[in-house]
Scaffold this motif. Structure first.
Motif, PDB file in Angstrom:
ATOM      1  N   SER A   1      26.150 136.977 131.214  1.00 46.24           N
ATOM      2  CA  SER A   1      26.560 138.177 131.942  1.00 46.24           C
ATOM      3  C   SER A   1      27.621 137.868 132.989  1.00 46.24           C
ATOM      4  CB  SER A   1      25.346 138.827 132.613  1.00 46.24           C
ATOM      5  OG  SER A   1      24.764 137.946 133.566  1.00 46.24           O
ATOM      6  N   GLN A   2      27.752 136.603 133.401  1.00 46.72           N
ATOM      7  CA  GLN A   2      28.746 136.235 134.408  1.00 46.72           C
ATOM      8  C   GLN A   2      30.027 135.689 133.793  1.00 46.72           C
ATOM      9  OE1 GLN A   2      27.096 133.796 137.517  1.00 46.72           O
ATOM     10  NE2 GLN A   2      25.537 135.298 138.060  1.00 46.72           N
ATOM     11  N   GLY A   3      30.105 135.701 132.463  1.00 45.69           N
ATOM     12  CA  GLY A   3      31.363 135.355 131.816  1.00 45.69           C
ATOM     13  C   GLY A   3      31.473 133.939 131.291  1.00 45.69           C
ATOM     14  N   PHE A   4      30.663 133.005 131.775  1.00 47.69           N
ATOM     15  CA  PHE A   4      30.736 131.655 131.231  1.00 47.69           C
ATOM     16  C   PHE A   4      29.817 131.548 130.013  1.00 47.69           C
ATOM     17  CE2 PHE A   4      27.408 131.400 134.501  1.00 47.69           C
ATOM     18  CZ  PHE A   4      26.383 130.770 133.813  1.00 47.69           C
ATOM     19  N   SER A   5      30.037 130.534 129.223  1.00 47.51           N
ATOM     20  CA  SER A   5      29.293 130.380 127.974  1.00 47.51           C
ATOM     21  C   SER A   5      28.308 129.223 128.038  1.00 47.51           C
ATOM     22  CB  SER A   5      30.256 130.164 126.802  1.00 47.51           C
ATOM     23  OG  SER A   5      31.058 131.314 126.607  1.00 47.51           O
ATOM     24  N   VAL A   6      27.272 129.335 127.248  1.00 50.21           N
ATOM     25  CA  VAL A   6      26.229 128.303 127.152  1.00 50.21           C
ATOM     26  C   VAL A   6      26.157 127.835 125.707  1.00 50.21           C
ATOM     27  CG1 VAL A   6      23.765 127.829 127.400  1.00 50.21           C
ATOM     28  CG2 VAL A   6      24.917 129.324 129.038  1.00 50.21           C
ATOM     29  N   HIS A   7      26.136 126.533 125.506  1.00 51.58           N
ATOM     30  CA  HIS A   7      26.037 126.011 124.141  1.00 51.58           C
ATOM     31  C   HIS A   7      24.601 126.152 123.639  1.00 51.58           C
ATOM     32  CE1 HIS A   7      26.954 123.640 120.618  1.00 51.58           C
ATOM     33  NE2 HIS A   7      25.837 122.971 120.831  1.00 51.58           N
ATOM     34  N   THR A   8      24.456 126.647 122.432  1.00 44.17           N
ATOM     35  CA  THR A   8      23.125 126.862 121.855  1.00 44.17           C
ATOM     36  C   THR A   8      23.024 126.239 120.470  1.00 44.17           C
ATOM     37  OG1 THR A   8      23.746 128.960 120.802  1.00 44.17           O
ATOM     38  CG2 THR A   8      22.911 129.068 123.065  1.00 44.17           C
ATOM     39  N   GLU A   9      21.789 126.002 120.062  1.00 39.79           N
ATOM     40  CA  GLU A   9      21.518 125.544 118.700  1.00 39.79           C
ATOM     41  C   GLU A   9      21.224 126.764 117.833  1.00 39.79           C
ATOM     42  OE1 GLU A   9      18.201 122.890 118.880  1.00 39.79           O
ATOM     43  OE2 GLU A   9      18.952 121.885 120.689  1.00 39.79           O
ATOM     44  N   ALA A  10      21.535 126.686 116.561  1.00 42.94           N
ATOM     45  CA  ALA A  10      21.239 127.780 115.647  1.00 42.94           C
ATOM     46  C   ALA A  10      19.737 127.844 115.391  1.00 42.94           C
ATOM     47  CB  ALA A  10      21.978 127.589 114.327  1.00 42.94           C
ATOM     48  N   PHE A  11      19.229 129.056 115.168  1.00 40.94           N
ATOM     49  CA  PHE A  11      17.813 129.216 114.818  1.00 40.94           C
ATOM     50  C   PHE A  11      17.491 128.320 113.627  1.00 40.94           C
ATOM     51  CE2 PHE A  11      17.908 133.884 116.401  1.00 40.94           C
ATOM     52  CZ  PHE A  11      17.648 133.453 117.686  1.00 40.94           C
TER      53      PHE A  11
ATOM     54  N   SER B   1      23.254 132.212 115.604  1.00 44.25           N
ATOM     55  CA  SER B   1      24.267 131.441 114.882  1.00 44.25           C
ATOM     56  C   SER B   1      24.580 130.096 115.520  1.00 44.25           C
ATOM     57  CB  SER B   1      25.570 132.259 114.778  1.00 44.25           C
ATOM     58  OG  SER B   1      25.329 133.506 114.151  1.00 44.25           O
ATOM     59  N   GLY B   2      24.033 129.836 116.700  1.00 46.43           N
ATOM     60  CA  GLY B   2      24.366 128.612 117.404  1.00 46.43           C
ATOM     61  C   GLY B   2      25.732 128.700 118.053  1.00 46.43           C
ATOM     62  N   GLY B   3      26.140 127.631 118.719  1.00 45.98           N
ATOM     63  CA  GLY B   3      27.445 127.608 119.366  1.00 45.98           C
ATOM     64  C   GLY B   3      27.418 128.266 120.730  1.00 45.98           C
ATOM     65  N   PRO B   4      28.595 128.551 121.302  1.00 46.05           N
ATOM     66  CA  PRO B   4      28.662 129.126 122.654  1.00 46.05           C
ATOM     67  C   PRO B   4      28.241 130.590 122.680  1.00 46.05           C
ATOM     68  CG  PRO B   4      30.855 128.966 121.709  1.00 46.05           C
ATOM     69  CD  PRO B   4      29.934 128.283 120.754  1.00 46.05           C
ATOM     70  N   VAL B   5      27.491 130.951 123.715  1.00 50.08           N
ATOM     71  CA  VAL B   5      27.057 132.330 123.919  1.00 50.08           C
ATOM     72  C   VAL B   5      27.479 132.729 125.325  1.00 50.08           C
ATOM     73  CG1 VAL B   5      25.096 133.908 124.105  1.00 50.08           C
ATOM     74  CG2 VAL B   5      25.104 132.139 122.338  1.00 50.08           C
ATOM     75  N   ARG B   6      28.159 133.868 125.437  1.00 54.00           N
ATOM     76  CA  ARG B   6      28.669 134.323 126.728  1.00 54.00           C
ATOM     77  C   ARG B   6      27.555 134.948 127.555  1.00 54.00           C
ATOM     78  NH1 ARG B   6      29.832 139.111 128.087  1.00 54.00           N
ATOM     79  NH2 ARG B   6      29.836 139.815 125.917  1.00 54.00           N
TER      80      ARG B   6
END
Length: 319
Positions: free
Chosen positions: A50-60, A43-48
């Motif tokens: 395993s250490q709790g912080f999020s990474v910004h991603t692009e949608a498929f 879906s894109g957006g932030p992904v949490r």
């Protein structure tokens, strides 16, 4: 430019980002960027992570990828992600998994009938849950056609360097490895375990003997020579060595020779006779017997599997 997508999903281990760094470093070795790296998710957006912080991603997106990498996660992949991976071969040239992400590829059916590996602690589970997969648990990484799988997280770097070598040549891969402060990528068929780690000597005295042995494999390395390094009598040394490692000095040296010979077989173009000489086996027949006894295969077969050599080259090597 090769478009590379790193698939990130909840519970993704940040260690997996080290794999993407290998492609970033390879770009620095080239006059123009060779890889265009993207972090992607359903879906894109932030992904949490395993250490709790999020990474910004692009949608498929329906764009073509040269490579899609599925990173290892502490959580199960969603049906949406598995479906995306199942359809991925239609618009990507290669797909790879790092560590336990092999389960995602297996669930998507991409490993059916293929050789694959994963972290040693989950290999049996992978084999039992997906019997169509040819699991080889004692491998750093495996390339079977367009599908690549790797063992633990750090093995993903070896996989990435192998892909860089395939794309851009050995010199770029070696230069990238040096930039990453790696001696060089481990060959895919190399064991997930190190003989030195398995021996686990308790004293510096025995550790120094093992270090000496590994650096001098072309020597005879008899008990007298090793005892001298330890500053012990041969009898005292043999007893101390076996007490600390659970192996005789001769057996430990053979394991070190085998480990070095296998790495040479997979990562150099030395002849079998030369490998036997450099690793102290003295002749190819003695080395062959040791390989069959330990790995269940002669060195020629391990070399062929590692490099994907054609049958004609294999027949020439055996002859």
């Amino acid at each position: 430019m090769r478009r590379v997508g790193f698939i990130v999903y909840p519970g993704f281990s940040p260690m997996g980002f080290a794999v993407s760094t290998a492609f970033e470093v390879a770009n620095l070795q080239m006059p123009e960027r060779a890889y265009d790296v993207h972090m992607v998710s359903p879906s894109g957006g932030p992904v949490r992570t395993s250490q709790g912080f999020s990474v910004h991603t692009e949608a498929f997106a329906g764009e073509h990828y040269d490579l899609l990498v599925v990173g290892g996660s502490m959580e199960s992949a969603s049906p949406e992600l598995v479906d995306f991976v199942r359809q991925a071969p239609a618009y990507c040239r290669r797909i790879a998994s790092v560590c336990v992400a092999a389960f995602v590829l297996a669930e998507a059916g991409l490993l059916d009938g293929r050789r694959a590996t994963t972290h040693w602690s989950r290999a049996r589970e992978l084999r039992e849950r997906y019997p169509k997969v040819k699991v080889e648990e004692d491998r750093i990484f495996i390339s079977d056609g367009p599908v690549w799988t790797s063992a633990g997280m750090t093995a993903g770097i070896d996989l990435a360097l192998a892909m860089i070598e395939e794309d851009l040549g050995r010199d770029v891969a070696r230069s990238s490895a040096r930039k990453l402060v790696l001696y060089h990528r481990r060959a895919g068929g190399q064991s997930q375990f190190s003989s030195l780690l398995e021996l686990e000597p308790r004293s510096d005295r025995i550790q120094s003997v093992l270090t000496y042995a590994r650096r001098n494999l072309d020597s005879r390395l008899g008990v007298e020579e090793l005892a001298e390094v330890a500053h012990l009598s041969p009898r005292q040394f043999s007893r101390a060595f076996q007490n600390e490692t659970g192996q005789t000095p001769a057996k430990a040296v053979e394991h070190l020779r085998l480990e070095a010979a296998r790495a040479m077989m997979e990562d150099t173009r030395h002849s079998i006779d030369m490998v036997a000489q450099l690793t102290g086996f003295a002749d190819r027949d003695r080395m062959r017997r040791a390989f069959v006894r330990t790995y269940g295969q002669p060195p020629q077969v391990i070399r062929r599997q590692s490099r994907g050599a054609d049958e004609a080259a294999f027949a020439e090597e055996v002859a």
